[in-house]
Write an enzyme that holds these catalytic residues in place. Structure first.
Site, PDB file in Angstrom:
ATOM      1  N   THR A   1      -8.767  -1.014   2.433  1.00  0.00           N
ATOM      2  CA  THR A   1      -8.474  -1.464   1.074  1.00  0.00           C
ATOM      3  C   THR A   1      -8.803  -2.943   0.934  1.00  0.00           C
ATOM      4  O   THR A   1      -9.394  -3.552   1.835  1.00  0.00           O
ATOM      5  CB  THR A   1      -7.022  -1.080   0.674  1.00  0.00           C
ATOM      6  OG1 THR A   1      -6.830  -1.391  -0.698  1.00  0.00           O
ATOM      7  CG2 THR A   1      -5.979  -1.803   1.522  1.00  0.00           C
TER       8      THR A   1
ATOM      9  N   TYR B   1      -1.636   2.380 -12.196  1.00  0.00           N
ATOM     10  CA  TYR B   1      -0.534   3.348 -12.082  1.00  0.00           C
ATOM     11  C   TYR B   1       0.829   2.672 -11.959  1.00  0.00           C
ATOM     12  O   TYR B   1       1.834   3.318 -11.673  1.00  0.00           O
ATOM     13  CB  TYR B   1      -0.767   4.326 -10.919  1.00  0.00           C
ATOM     14  CG  TYR B   1      -0.938   3.659  -9.582  1.00  0.00           C
ATOM     15  CD1 TYR B   1       0.157   3.257  -8.836  1.00  0.00           C
ATOM     16  CD2 TYR B   1      -2.213   3.417  -9.079  1.00  0.00           C
ATOM     17  CE1 TYR B   1      -0.013   2.631  -7.617  1.00  0.00           C
ATOM     18  CE2 TYR B   1      -2.389   2.791  -7.856  1.00  0.00           C
ATOM     19  CZ  TYR B   1      -1.284   2.402  -7.135  1.00  0.00           C
ATOM     20  OH  TYR B   1      -1.455   1.771  -5.929  1.00  0.00           O
TER      21      TYR B   1
ATOM     22  N   SER C   1       0.834  -1.209   0.000  1.00  0.00           N
ATOM     23  CA  SER C   1       0.000   0.000   0.000  1.00  0.00           C
ATOM     24  C   SER C   1       0.869   1.260   0.000  1.00  0.00           C
ATOM     25  O   SER C   1       1.855   1.349   0.729  1.00  0.00           O
ATOM     26  CB  SER C   1      -0.897   0.022   1.237  1.00  0.00           C
ATOM     27  OG  SER C   1      -1.525   1.284   1.343  1.00  0.00           O
TER      28      SER C   1
ATOM     29  N   SER D   1      -0.464   4.159   0.744  1.00  0.00           N
ATOM     30  CA  SER D   1      -1.110   5.139   1.624  1.00  0.00           C
ATOM     31  C   SER D   1      -0.216   5.587   2.795  1.00  0.00           C
ATOM     32  O   SER D   1      -0.207   6.775   3.117  1.00  0.00           O
ATOM     33  CB  SER D   1      -2.436   4.586   2.140  1.00  0.00           C
ATOM     34  OG  SER D   1      -3.349   4.499   1.069  1.00  0.00           O
TER      35      SER D   1
ATOM     36  N   ASP E   1     -23.761   8.969   1.387  1.00  0.00           N
ATOM     37  CA  ASP E   1     -24.569   8.602   0.217  1.00  0.00           C
ATOM     38  C   ASP E   1     -23.714   7.950  -0.863  1.00  0.00           C
ATOM     39  O   ASP E   1     -24.107   6.979  -1.493  1.00  0.00           O
ATOM     40  CB  ASP E   1     -25.245   9.853  -0.376  1.00  0.00           C
ATOM     41  CG  ASP E   1     -26.306  10.386   0.564  1.00  0.00           C
ATOM     42  OD1 ASP E   1     -26.682   9.666   1.505  1.00  0.00           O
ATOM     43  OD2 ASP E   1     -26.752  11.533   0.355  1.00  0.00           O
TER      44      ASP E   1
ATOM     45  N   LYS F   1     -13.250  -3.628   1.672  1.00  0.00           N
ATOM     46  CA  LYS F   1     -14.026  -2.409   1.385  1.00  0.00           C
ATOM     47  C   LYS F   1     -15.549  -2.603   1.462  1.00  0.00           C
ATOM     48  O   LYS F   1     -16.271  -1.669   1.799  1.00  0.00           O
ATOM     49  CB  LYS F   1     -13.686  -1.888  -0.020  1.00  0.00           C
ATOM     50  CG  LYS F   1     -12.351  -1.184  -0.109  1.00  0.00           C
ATOM     51  CD  LYS F   1     -12.161  -0.702  -1.539  1.00  0.00           C
ATOM     52  CE  LYS F   1     -11.033   0.272  -1.643  1.00  0.00           C
ATOM     53  NZ  LYS F   1     -11.015   0.944  -2.951  1.00  0.00           N
TER      54      LYS F   1
ATOM     55  N   GLY G   1     -15.715  -4.064 -12.728  1.00  0.00           N
ATOM     56  CA  GLY G   1     -15.374  -4.623 -11.418  1.00  0.00           C
ATOM     57  C   GLY G   1     -15.598  -3.600 -10.316  1.00  0.00           C
ATOM     58  O   GLY G   1     -16.297  -2.592 -10.503  1.00  0.00           O
TER      59      GLY G   1
ATOM     60  N   ALA H   1     -13.678  -1.335  -8.928  1.00  0.00           N
ATOM     61  CA  ALA H   1     -13.191   0.034  -9.132  1.00  0.00           C
ATOM     62  C   ALA H   1     -14.109   0.831 -10.040  1.00  0.00           C
ATOM     63  O   ALA H   1     -14.186   2.057  -9.951  1.00  0.00           O
ATOM     64  CB  ALA H   1     -11.783  -0.010  -9.711  1.00  0.00           C
TER      65      ALA H   1
ATOM     66  N   GLY I   1      -2.873   7.083 -13.559  1.00  0.00           N
ATOM     67  CA  GLY I   1      -3.739   6.676 -12.450  1.00  0.00           C
ATOM     68  C   GLY I   1      -3.226   7.015 -11.066  1.00  0.00           C
ATOM     69  O   GLY I   1      -3.958   6.880 -10.080  1.00  0.00           O
TER      70      GLY I   1
HETATM   71  P1  ATR Z   1     -11.415  -4.209  -9.078  1.00  0.00           P
HETATM   72  O1  ATR Z   1     -12.134  -4.249  -7.793  1.00  0.00           O
HETATM   73  O2  ATR Z   1      -9.994  -3.722  -8.978  1.00  0.00           O
HETATM   74  O3  ATR Z   1     -12.158  -3.548 -10.189  1.00  0.00           O
HETATM   75  P2  ATR Z   1     -12.257  -6.760 -10.005  1.00  0.00           P
HETATM   76  O4  ATR Z   1     -13.562  -6.544  -9.349  1.00  0.00           O
HETATM   77  O5  ATR Z   1     -11.633  -8.105  -9.911  1.00  0.00           O
HETATM   78  O6  ATR Z   1     -11.204  -5.758  -9.461  1.00  0.00           O
HETATM   79  O7  ATR Z   1     -12.366  -6.333 -11.533  1.00  0.00           O
HETATM   80  C1  ATR Z   1     -11.324  -6.470 -12.428  1.00  0.00           C
HETATM   81  C2  ATR Z   1     -11.779  -5.969 -13.788  1.00  0.00           C
HETATM   82  O8  ATR Z   1     -10.760  -6.275 -14.744  1.00  0.00           O
HETATM   83  C3  ATR Z   1     -13.041  -6.635 -14.282  1.00  0.00           C
HETATM   84  O9  ATR Z   1     -13.742  -5.749 -15.119  1.00  0.00           O
HETATM   85  C4  ATR Z   1     -12.469  -7.823 -15.082  1.00  0.00           C
HETATM   86  O10 ATR Z   1     -13.330  -8.345 -16.056  1.00  0.00           O
HETATM   87  P3  ATR Z   1     -14.326  -9.566 -15.665  1.00  0.00           P
HETATM   88  O11 ATR Z   1     -15.466  -8.931 -14.962  1.00  0.00           O
HETATM   89  O12 ATR Z   1     -14.706 -10.167 -16.963  1.00  0.00           O
HETATM   90  O13 ATR Z   1     -13.535 -10.498 -14.795  1.00  0.00           O
HETATM   91  C5  ATR Z   1     -11.316  -7.139 -15.736  1.00  0.00           C
HETATM   92  N1  ATR Z   1     -10.303  -8.121 -16.163  1.00  0.00           N
HETATM   93  C6  ATR Z   1      -9.389  -8.740 -15.392  1.00  0.00           C
HETATM   94  N2  ATR Z   1      -8.632  -9.571 -16.143  1.00  0.00           N
HETATM   95  C7  ATR Z   1      -9.095  -9.484 -17.422  1.00  0.00           C
HETATM   96  C8  ATR Z   1      -8.738 -10.089 -18.667  1.00  0.00           C
HETATM   97  N3  ATR Z   1      -7.727 -10.954 -18.753  1.00  0.00           N
HETATM   98  N4  ATR Z   1      -9.430  -9.733 -19.781  1.00  0.00           N
HETATM   99  C9  ATR Z   1     -10.450  -8.842 -19.699  1.00  0.00           C
HETATM  100  N5  ATR Z   1     -10.839  -8.241 -18.546  1.00  0.00           N
HETATM  101  C10 ATR Z   1     -10.174  -8.542 -17.425  1.00  0.00           C
END
Ligand code: ATR
Length: 276
Positions: free
Chosen positions: A65, A223, A18, A20, A81, A69, A134, A136, A244
């Site tokens: 983190t 980043y 981290s 932070s 909110d 979260k 996902g 983020a 980032g």
């Molecule tokens: P975070 O909380 O950091 O967003 P996450 O919830 O695991 O982490 O989400 C990761 C993102 O990267 C998702 O959109 C994931 O796509 P999927 O929903 O299909 O898993 C995307 N991602 C990760 N590896 C990938 C890959 N090899 N090809 C395409 N998308 C990928």
């Protein structure tokens, strides 16, 4: 009576990478504030007991983190909110009356970074294209909508996750198939990668970017490296890009201000300290 030194920290698992602690310790030094900020490795089964103990030990708050979260929300007495909308919290404030307040500053961090890198960015300039659905992505969608972006193209390898976000966040989101994403790139005024693709050790982002217009603003939540292949490609196409790191730095601002009473600056010195 001797006053306690306010302590804040970041709770995660793992926590050794981290940034932070470096960030907040830099701000404490910079503003001559007597305070501490520590990394805290916490297993999921201990999350509640740790959080409930922290105020008794002088903690005024904490960042949260991965992977805590979402889980941390259930221990909060009050939730902002934006944390409710995102469904996750990254900032806790332990109030004097013993109540725990949970907030989510990720979307704020994203938007503050965007506005610092592109002060003339206009949310009404056209659709934003968001890669990834996902964890983020949720904060970023909320922040974009809040800023006044009226059209969001959302694309994700697993389409069902993008569809679920559309069902939740409404008609301003248009879901685009991952394999079709290259076809709408040319319509995007803003392009945002919220996936982990392009991060050191992860696969590359393979969305075809041939259609990218030079007036599209491109940003990445990855980043490490600072200059992701996406940002390099966007620059080669003549686009303005924002890396980032700033999102990470800006998301720390509201917490630091609440805990230590000073709104900290994010500038080049901050970047250098965190990178160094
Ligand atoms: P975070 O909380 O950091 O967003 P996450 O919830 O695991 O982490 O989400 C990761 C993102 O990267 C998702 O959109 C994931 O796509 P999927 O929903 O299909 O898993 C995307 N991602 C990760 N590896 C990938 C890959 N090899 N090809 C395409 N998308 C990928």
């Amino acid at each position: 009576m001797k006053q306690n030194v306010p302590i804040a920290g970041v709770i995660g698992n793992s926590i050794s990478h981290s940034k932070s602690p470096k960030l907040h310790q830099h701000w404490l030094r910079r503003y001559g504030i007597r305070g501490e900020y520590v990394p805290l490795h916490v297993e999921s089964e201990n999350l509640e007991s740790v959080i409930r103990s922290m105020p008794k030990m002088g903690f005024v708050g904490a960042n949260v983190t991965i992977p805590h979260k979402v889980d941390v929300m259930q221990f909060a007495d009050q939730i902002s909110d934006r944390a409710i909308l995102v469904g996750a919290a990254n900032t806790l404030i332990f109030k004097d009356d013993g109540k725990i307040y949970a907030d989510n500053t990720d979307g704020y961090g994203f938007m503050a970074n965007l506005r610092q890198g592109a002060p003339d960015w206009d949310p009404k300039s056209g659709p934003a294209m968001v890669l990834g659905a996902g964890g983020a992505c949720r904060a970023i969608i909320v922040a974009l909508a809040d800023a006044g972006v009226t059209e969001i193209f959302l694309t994700n390898r697993t389409r069902a996750k993008a569809d679920a976000l559309r069902a939740e966040f409404g008609a301003r989101i248009q879901v685009v198939d991952w394999v079709q994403a290259g076809n709408v790139v040319e319509d995007a005024a803003t392009l945002i990668n919220t996936t982990s693709l392009g991060m050191t050790g992860q696969p590359e982002l393979r969305v075809p970017l041939d259609g990218l217009r030079p007036d599209t603003l491109v940003t990445d939540i990855v980043y490490s490296p600072l200059q992701t292949p996406l940002l390099a490609q966007a620059q080669a196409a003549g686009c303005r890009t924002i890396d980032g790191l700033g999102m990470l730095l800006h998301q720390g601002v509201p917490g630091f201000e609440r805990w230590f009473g000073k709104r900290p600056e994010v500038d080049d010195a901050t970047r250098q300290v965190v990178l160094g």
